[in-house]
Design an enzyme around this catalytic site. Structure first.
Site, PDB file in Angstrom:
ATOM      1  N   ASN A 127      31.759 -13.110 -29.546  1.00 14.05           N
ATOM      2  CA  ASN A 127      31.971 -12.678 -30.926  1.00 14.05           C
ATOM      3  C   ASN A 127      30.716 -13.064 -31.698  1.00 14.05           C
ATOM      4  OD1 ASN A 127      32.728 -12.191 -33.533  1.00 14.05           O
ATOM      5  ND2 ASN A 127      34.341 -13.753 -33.618  1.00 14.05           N
ATOM      6  N   HIS A 171      41.106 -13.015 -36.846  1.00 14.14           N
ATOM      7  CA  HIS A 171      40.249 -14.189 -36.658  1.00 14.14           C
ATOM      8  C   HIS A 171      40.460 -15.158 -37.824  1.00 14.14           C
ATOM      9  CE1 HIS A 171      36.753 -16.734 -36.119  1.00 14.14           C
ATOM     10  NE2 HIS A 171      36.680 -16.270 -34.890  1.00 14.14           N
ATOM     11  N   GLU A 229      38.483 -16.827 -39.486  1.00 15.38           N
ATOM     12  CA  GLU A 229      37.537 -16.661 -40.597  1.00 15.38           C
ATOM     13  C   GLU A 229      37.989 -15.539 -41.524  1.00 15.38           C
ATOM     14  OE1 GLU A 229      34.113 -16.351 -38.082  1.00 15.38           O
ATOM     15  OE2 GLU A 229      34.313 -18.476 -37.597  1.00 15.38           O
TER      16      GLU A 229
HETATM   17  P1  13P Z   1      32.278 -20.891 -31.525  1.00 16.76           P
HETATM   18  O1  13P Z   1      32.200 -20.583 -30.058  1.00 16.76           O
HETATM   19  O2  13P Z   1      30.962 -20.797 -32.222  1.00 16.76           O
HETATM   20  O3  13P Z   1      32.998 -22.182 -31.777  1.00 16.76           O
HETATM   21  O4  13P Z   1      33.174 -19.731 -32.195  1.00 16.76           O
HETATM   22  C1  13P Z   1      34.396 -19.418 -31.644  1.00 16.76           C
HETATM   23  C2  13P Z   1      34.932 -18.203 -32.293  1.00 16.76           C
HETATM   24  O5  13P Z   1      35.280 -18.228 -33.455  1.00 16.76           O
HETATM   25  C3  13P Z   1      34.977 -16.969 -31.505  1.00 16.76           C
HETATM   26  O6  13P Z   1      35.721 -15.986 -32.151  1.00 16.76           O
END
Ligand code: 13P
Length: 254
Positions: free
Chosen positions: A9, A97, A99
């Site tokens: 991602n 997600h 976020e």
């Molecule tokens: P990281 O691998 O940077 O911790 O991110 C994980 C993520 O949010 C993948 O969608």
């Protein structure tokens, strides 16, 4: 046997030149046999999807979107619809997600609509779920993940989520360098599989691929991927580097 998934991602990263450099470097590292054994996916910003399909498709790397509009079409400035993604040949899309849940206040209702739009356009959803540190410390993590899945995915007709992939991404592990231990992740993955066994049937659950996400790295991926219910990873930071993603791919091969 469930085929492992190694999914990057990219979030809000990379210029066009960096996209080209990544493709060139990754393809020089990854062997055709490796790309056949596991499903490799790259979830990139929308403006690069078409380009990435050209760069990667004949090498069996799946290109996907990071989000989709809950609306079919109309006056929704800035949105990208499932039909648009489908029309350029996109077959996979992340939704929910953390976020997007946090910064865009995405709700269960919106995620349900997104699942329906994806299903209408035959796009495979990669549905993210996961608890915050506070929720885990309060012992509430199983409830939180159950509600995220029950309120969006499992409240829909099975035909809508028939080809879903689940990604368990504890919020406290994302971008922190602190991954869930293989045992912690396995415990939650087994819980999620049981939930699907109860609600969608044993056969469905047995075939369901459940990915772990949150600070996956070349160093920790082998230990995570060898767990019974961990079917691969959704990888943020490490997926930006061709060498790191290739190491993780190698760790996914049994
Ligand atoms: P990281 O691998 O940077 O911790 O991110 C994980 C993520 O949010 C993948 O969608």
């Amino acid at each position: 046997m469930r085929k492992k998934v190694v999914a990057g991602n990219w979030k809000l990263n990379k210029t066009l030149k960096e996209v080209h450099d990544f493709a060139e470097n990754f393809l020089s590292l990854a062997k055709a046999k490796e790309l056949k054994q596991s499903d490799v996916m790259i979830f990139a910003p929308n403006i690069y999807l078409d380009k990435l399909k050209t760069l990667f498709n004949e090498n069996a790397i799946i290109i996907g979107a990071q989000d989709v509009s809950e609306h079919e079409k109309g006056a929704y400035t800035g949105e990208v619809s499932a039909a648009m993604l489908s029309s350029i040949g996109i077959t996979h899309c992340i939704i929910g997600h953390s976020e997007r849940r946090k910064y865009h206040n995405e709700t269960h209702d919106q995620l349900r609509e997104k699942l329906i739009r994806l299903s209408e356009n035959k796009i495979t959803p990669v549905f993210c779920c996961g608890e915050t540190l506070e929720e885990r410390n309060n012992g509430n993590h199983f409830n939180v993940v159950r509600n995220q899945i029950m309120d969006s995915v499992l409240s829909l007709d099975k035909t809508v989520y028939s080809n879903i992939i689940i990604a368990y991404e504890p919020v406290w592990a994302i971008g922190t360098g602190v991954n869930a231990s293989p045992e912690e992740a396995q415990e939650m993955h087994a819980f999620i599989r049981q939930l699907f066994t109860d609600e969608a049937g044993k056969d469905f659950a047995a075939d369901l691929r459940i990915l772990y996400g949150g600070s996956v790295s070349p160093e920790n991926s082998a230990g995570l991927f060898e767990q019974n219910d961990i079917d691969g990873g959704l990888i943020g930071g490490a997926s930006l580097k061709p060498e790191a993603l290739h190491m993780i791919l190698k760790n996914s091969l049994s």
